[in-house]
Design a protein around this motif. Sequence first.
Motif, short mmCIF file in Angstrom:
data_model
loop_
_atom_site.label_atom_id
_atom_site.label_comp_id
_atom_site.label_asym_id
_atom_site.label_seq_id
_atom_site.Cartn_x
_atom_site.Cartn_y
_atom_site.Cartn_z
N PRO A 16 -19.82 18.66 -2.88
CA PRO A 16 -18.40 18.30 -2.71
C PRO A 16 -18.01 16.97 -2.91
CG PRO A 16 -19.35 19.72 -0.79
CD PRO A 16 -20.61 19.27 -1.73
N ILE A 17 -19.07 15.92 -2.65
CA ILE A 17 -18.66 14.69 -2.96
C ILE A 17 -18.74 14.27 -4.29
CG2 ILE A 17 -21.38 13.92 -2.60
CD1 ILE A 17 -18.07 11.70 -1.81
N SER A 18 -19.60 14.96 -5.16
CA SER A 18 -19.68 15.09 -6.56
C SER A 18 -18.55 15.46 -7.16
CB SER A 18 -20.86 15.81 -7.22
OG SER A 18 -22.19 15.32 -6.78
N ILE A 19 -17.71 16.52 -6.73
CA ILE A 19 -16.51 16.99 -7.31
C ILE A 19 -15.31 15.88 -7.15
CG2 ILE A 19 -14.52 18.63 -6.67
CD1 ILE A 19 -16.70 20.48 -5.71
N LEU A 20 -15.41 14.95 -6.03
CA LEU A 20 -14.76 13.85 -5.85
C LEU A 20 -14.81 12.68 -6.87
CD1 LEU A 20 -14.23 13.74 -1.96
CD2 LEU A 20 -12.65 14.67 -3.39
N PHE A 21 -16.26 12.53 -6.80
CA PHE A 21 -16.61 11.60 -7.94
C PHE A 21 -16.15 11.93 -9.20
CE2 PHE A 21 -20.23 9.93 -5.26
CZ PHE A 21 -19.61 9.02 -4.65
N CYS A 22 -16.39 13.27 -9.79
CA CYS A 22 -15.99 13.49 -11.09
C CYS A 22 -14.40 13.60 -11.18
CB CYS A 22 -16.29 15.03 -11.15
SG CYS A 22 -16.19 15.64 -12.98
N VAL A 75 -9.33 7.14 -1.62
CA VAL A 75 -9.17 7.29 -0.10
C VAL A 75 -10.20 8.54 0.38
CG1 VAL A 75 -7.45 7.93 1.65
CG2 VAL A 75 -6.89 6.22 0.05
N SER A 76 -9.84 9.61 -0.44
CA SER A 76 -10.46 10.98 -0.18
C SER A 76 -12.14 10.74 -0.05
CB SER A 76 -10.18 11.84 -1.18
OG SER A 76 -8.81 12.20 -1.23
N ILE A 77 -12.69 9.98 -0.85
CA ILE A 77 -13.98 9.67 -0.81
C ILE A 77 -14.45 8.83 0.44
CG2 ILE A 77 -15.77 8.31 -1.91
CD1 ILE A 77 -14.74 8.80 -4.68
N GLY A 78 -13.60 7.96 0.78
CA GLY A 78 -13.84 7.08 2.03
C GLY A 78 -13.76 8.19 2.99
N ILE A 79 -12.64 9.10 3.38
CA ILE A 79 -12.76 9.97 4.44
C ILE A 79 -13.88 10.92 4.39
CG2 ILE A 79 -11.26 11.76 5.26
CD1 ILE A 79 -8.81 10.49 4.22
N GLU A 80 -14.06 11.53 3.34
CA GLU A 80 -15.21 12.44 3.10
C GLU A 80 -16.52 11.83 3.52
OE1 GLU A 80 -18.59 14.63 1.78
OE2 GLU A 80 -18.29 12.67 1.11
N ARG A 81 -16.99 10.51 3.38
CA ARG A 81 -18.06 9.88 3.87
C ARG A 81 -17.98 9.69 5.42
NH1 ARG A 81 -22.18 10.62 1.71
NH2 ARG A 81 -20.89 12.77 1.49
N TYR A 82 -16.78 9.35 6.05
CA TYR A 82 -16.58 9.47 7.40
C TYR A 82 -17.01 10.48 8.11
CZ TYR A 82 -14.45 8.83 11.81
OH TYR A 82 -14.23 8.81 13.15
N LEU A 83 -16.58 11.66 7.49
CA LEU A 83 -16.54 12.90 8.22
C LEU A 83 -18.02 13.21 8.09
CD1 LEU A 83 -13.69 14.85 6.77
CD2 LEU A 83 -13.65 13.97 9.09
N ALA A 84 -18.70 13.03 6.87
CA ALA A 84 -20.20 13.20 6.77
C ALA A 84 -20.79 12.69 7.85
CB ALA A 84 -20.52 13.23 5.40
N VAL A 95 -18.25 19.15 5.11
CA VAL A 95 -17.37 19.31 3.78
C VAL A 95 -17.77 20.27 2.66
CG1 VAL A 95 -15.90 18.02 2.22
CG2 VAL A 95 -16.41 16.82 4.63
N ALA A 96 -17.12 21.40 2.69
CA ALA A 96 -17.62 22.45 1.58
C ALA A 96 -17.13 22.10 0.48
CB ALA A 96 -17.46 23.60 2.26
N ARG A 97 -17.43 22.64 -0.61
CA ARG A 97 -16.80 22.62 -1.87
C ARG A 97 -15.45 22.79 -2.09
NH1 ARG A 97 -20.09 25.10 -6.98
NH2 ARG A 97 -18.56 24.09 -7.79
N HIS A 98 -14.82 23.98 -1.33
CA HIS A 98 -13.64 24.39 -1.38
C HIS A 98 -12.63 23.30 -0.85
CE1 HIS A 98 -14.96 26.26 2.63
NE2 HIS A 98 -13.58 25.78 3.00
N HIS A 99 -13.41 22.63 0.44
CA HIS A 99 -12.58 21.61 0.58
C HIS A 99 -12.14 20.57 -0.30
CE1 HIS A 99 -14.33 22.91 4.83
NE2 HIS A 99 -13.16 23.44 4.88
N ALA A 102 -9.65 21.67 -2.73
CA ALA A 102 -8.35 21.67 -2.14
C ALA A 102 -7.77 20.36 -2.06
CB ALA A 102 -8.35 22.17 -0.81
N VAL A 103 -8.59 19.07 -1.71
CA VAL A 103 -8.29 17.92 -1.60
C VAL A 103 -7.88 17.41 -3.31
CG1 VAL A 103 -8.93 15.58 -1.30
CG2 VAL A 103 -9.44 17.29 0.23
N VAL A 104 -8.72 17.79 -4.28
CA VAL A 104 -8.35 17.32 -5.62
C VAL A 104 -7.09 18.03 -5.82
CG1 VAL A 104 -9.02 17.81 -7.86
CG2 VAL A 104 -10.69 17.00 -6.11
N LEU A 105 -6.82 19.22 -5.67
CA LEU A 105 -5.62 19.71 -6.10
C LEU A 105 -4.48 18.94 -5.43
CD1 LEU A 105 -6.59 23.38 -6.02
CD2 LEU A 105 -6.37 21.97 -8.19
#
Length: 281
Positions: A16-22, A75-84, A95-99, A102-105
């Motif tokens: 999931p985090i790699s999707i945000l990085f990409c 901002v999404s990366i920061g929130i994902e790290r906080y949730l993790a 945080v799953a891949r579909h999450h 969805a955030v990317v879209l």
Amino acid sequence: CTVIVTRMVTKDLHKPISILFCNLAFSDLFTSFSGFWISMLFITNPDITIFGSKDMLAPYALYTMSILSTIYNLVSIGIERYLAVAKSMRTRFRVARHHSIAVVLINWVLASILGCLPLMGWNCLHMEKNLSVLYSPFCVDYLIFIAIPNVVVAFIIPLFTYLRIIIILRKRKLLMKACGQATGTYKSAEIQVARTSIFIWLLALISYAPFFAGVIFDATNRRCHVDLYPGVYIFRNCTAVLITMNCLGNPIIYTLKAKTLGAKLKALKCLSTTRVPACAI
């Protein structure tokens, strides 16, 4: 491009985090491409980048859209790290891949709508009133509408998320220390998060603060283009260079700095068959 190719080729980095990085790398790529487009227009016909033209609407809209997408991804990366970190001990939430998809879209839809508003009619092509001096034919009220809330989002939310992560790690370190357990892992994680958050803040401050200052100047300025040439337009070009430098800094801070991705780059370069296990940063 190196980050994108490496993460797409390496299957065990499809997290999931790699999707945000990409996606952050895609946003930076679009920002660099649109900046190059504007630079070519400036070289071939400097007047349209100063006095404004219909030809500038599309590159400026793409530039705005890509910058907004970059901000939303950070901002999404920061929130994902906080949730993790925050949810890992209390619940089974992950945080799953579909999450992440969805955030990317959502990020791209929101950035596209806001960035394309000038193409939909919110521009000052046929009016002298409220015309932006630095970014003609954009309107000053549109720049204020875009800049102020997104600058607040870009600075406040990452500050909150990374400070919360540091506080959570420190509490767990103190709790483990009170129980007589080793705290080296939490101390190392706390130092890494603190160092990374400082780099993020400095990079965002250096990259976007001059642009925001230019928007404020644009809103309060009442002089015409000729009176401001060339000093103010040199400053405008420098703000574009700083934003492009942000696109170069993001991969260094978020991805290339990671030991796992560095090992993957080395493995791809050497055509090695050795698999290096990936770890969550």
